[in-house]
Design a protein around this motif. Structure first.
Motif, PDB file in Angstrom:
ATOM      1  N   ALA A   1      -8.264  13.849  -1.782  1.00  0.00           N
ATOM      2  CA  ALA A   1      -7.041  13.034  -1.798  1.00  0.00           C
ATOM      3  C   ALA A   1      -6.938  12.204  -0.527  1.00  0.00           C
ATOM      4  O   ALA A   1      -6.515  11.034  -0.565  1.00  0.00           O
ATOM      5  N   GLU A   2      -7.317  12.786   0.598  1.00  0.00           N
ATOM      6  CA  GLU A   2      -7.295  12.045   1.862  1.00  0.00           C
ATOM      7  C   GLU A   2      -8.311  10.908   1.846  1.00  0.00           C
ATOM      8  O   GLU A   2      -8.042   9.813   2.363  1.00  0.00           O
TER       9      GLU A   2
ATOM     10  N   LEU B   1       1.054   4.347  -2.757  1.00  0.00           N
ATOM     11  CA  LEU B   1       0.593   5.683  -2.382  1.00  0.00           C
ATOM     12  C   LEU B   1       1.682   6.749  -2.376  1.00  0.00           C
ATOM     13  O   LEU B   1       1.375   7.934  -2.501  1.00  0.00           O
TER      14      LEU B   1
ATOM     15  N   ALA C   1       0.998  10.623  -3.352  1.00  0.00           N
ATOM     16  CA  ALA C   1       1.085  11.692  -2.356  1.00  0.00           C
ATOM     17  C   ALA C   1       2.010  12.805  -2.843  1.00  0.00           C
ATOM     18  O   ALA C   1       1.704  14.005  -2.706  1.00  0.00           O
TER      19      ALA C   1
ATOM     20  N   THR D   1       0.263  14.757  -5.568  1.00  0.00           N
ATOM     21  CA  THR D   1      -0.778  15.611  -4.988  1.00  0.00           C
ATOM     22  C   THR D   1      -0.167  16.860  -4.375  1.00  0.00           C
ATOM     23  O   THR D   1      -0.698  17.968  -4.529  1.00  0.00           O
TER      24      THR D   1
ATOM     25  N   THR E   1       0.829  -1.203   0.000  1.00  0.00           N
ATOM     26  CA  THR E   1       0.000   0.000   0.000  1.00  0.00           C
ATOM     27  C   THR E   1       0.860   1.249   0.000  1.00  0.00           C
ATOM     28  O   THR E   1       0.600   2.210  -0.732  1.00  0.00           O
ATOM     29  N   THR E   2       1.896   1.250   0.814  1.00  0.00           N
ATOM     30  CA  THR E   2       2.795   2.403   0.884  1.00  0.00           C
ATOM     31  C   THR E   2       3.472   2.651  -0.450  1.00  0.00           C
ATOM     32  O   THR E   2       3.561   3.790  -0.923  1.00  0.00           O
TER      33      THR E   2
ATOM     34  N   ARG F   1      -5.997   2.375   1.874  1.00  0.00           N
ATOM     35  CA  ARG F   1      -5.444   1.767   3.093  1.00  0.00           C
ATOM     36  C   ARG F   1      -6.425   0.811   3.766  1.00  0.00           C
ATOM     37  O   ARG F   1      -6.017  -0.066   4.537  1.00  0.00           O
TER      38      ARG F   1
ATOM     39  N   ALA G   1      -4.924   2.877  -8.798  1.00  0.00           N
ATOM     40  CA  ALA G   1      -3.919   3.803  -8.282  1.00  0.00           C
ATOM     41  C   ALA G   1      -3.079   4.373  -9.419  1.00  0.00           C
ATOM     42  O   ALA G   1      -2.750   5.562  -9.430  1.00  0.00           O
TER      43      ALA G   1
ATOM     44  N   ASP H   1      -6.771   8.137  -0.189  1.00  0.00           N
ATOM     45  CA  ASP H   1      -5.727   7.492   0.603  1.00  0.00           C
ATOM     46  C   ASP H   1      -6.341   6.528   1.617  1.00  0.00           C
ATOM     47  O   ASP H   1      -5.894   5.380   1.759  1.00  0.00           O
ATOM     48  N   ASP H   2      -7.379   6.989   2.312  1.00  0.00           N
ATOM     49  CA  ASP H   2      -8.050   6.137   3.305  1.00  0.00           C
ATOM     50  C   ASP H   2      -8.673   4.909   2.650  1.00  0.00           C
ATOM     51  O   ASP H   2      -8.639   3.803   3.208  1.00  0.00           O
TER      52      ASP H   2
END
Length: 253
Positions: A117-118, A25, A29, A32, A21-22, A125, A150, A121-122
């Motif tokens: 964007a948050e 993202l 990030a 963004t 996941t990291t 995750r 993604a 991201d959530d």
């Protein structure tokens, strides 16, 4: 299987998912953050300025990026729950959302981009391990896994950032990110019928792709290839192995 072994296996799976996941993202990030810096530098008048995708203004493009993030959240919900959740209620609804937000002041546009964007991201995750292999259908009809969603998000961020015509160009896209986007574009073309044969060769990296056989070879920098493949440029900075000008790039979305 003992309780200890079960716990160890669960911990390993969680660690693997978190690492994956990291990795997905991190470039999103960073992209963004670059976009938000550009939008914050605009004033409320400049938001109404022209873009590379007329008749959309900068406000339209920025709003589209926020609503597109929310649309991908719906697809990620589909992947997480298995319950079909369309990306958009319809194309008219999509257009109405963009139009409704296009004339907002800069501070509202920035807040919307950050909040959406948050949420994206959530949503990424919160995916369980098994959801990463689940395919959902985008509005274009393409079947994509969350990892491919993604990639689509990263593509939208970078291409539409350049579309703002506010100082960010395809040459500013980090080379690894540009390569990921080009790979994604070419993969999409390979899944479609009727795409003319074509080969692309980057002159500044080792990137090369071939669609079918017997087509012309288009050469240029990775940034120039990205601008051409997305239809933002005519390919004037590129060369072709065939007589005449560089052809139009295949339709990409």
């Amino acid at each position: 299987m003992t309780e200890m072994h079960t716990t160890e296996m669960h911990t390993t799976e969680m660690h693997t998912t978190e690492v994956h996941t990291t990795e997905v993202l991190v470039p999103i990030a960073a992209s963004t953050e670059r976009l938000v810096r550009t939008v914050k530098a605009l004033n409320d008048t400049e938001v109404g300025g022209e873009t590379l995708v007329p008749p959309w203004t900068r406000g339209h493009v920025i709003t589209h990026l926020a609503r597109a993030a929310d649309s991908l959240c719906r697809l990620l919900t589909w992947a997480r729950t298995g319950v079909e959740t369309p990306q958009y209620a319809g194309m008219d609804a999509r257009a109405a959302e963009i139009e409704a937000g296009a004339r907002r002041p800069v501070h509202e546009l920035v807040a919307d981009v950050v909040a959406s964007a948050e949420r994206f991201d959530d949503a990424i995750r919160s995916l369980p391990d098994e959801a990463w292999s689940y395919e959902v259908r985008m509005r274009t009809g393409e079947l994509r896994t969350p990892e491919a969603l993604a990639s689509a998000r990263l593509r939208e961020l970078e291409v539409h950032h350049a579309d703002l015509a506010a100082g960010y160009r395809f040459t500013d896209v980090p080379p690894p990110t540009a390569r990921l986007i080009i790979d994604d574009l070419v993969d999409a073309q390979r899944r479609r019928e009727g795409v003319p044969p074509l080969r692309i060769d980057a002159t500044d990296t080792d990137l090369t792709h071939e669609l079918g056989t017997g087509g012309p070879t288009i050469r240029g920098t990775q940034a120039d290839l990205l601008g051409w493949l997305t239809g933002r440029t005519t390919g004037a900075a590129l060369t072709t192995s065939r007589p005449g000008p560089v052809p139009a790039a295949p339709y990409w979305i």
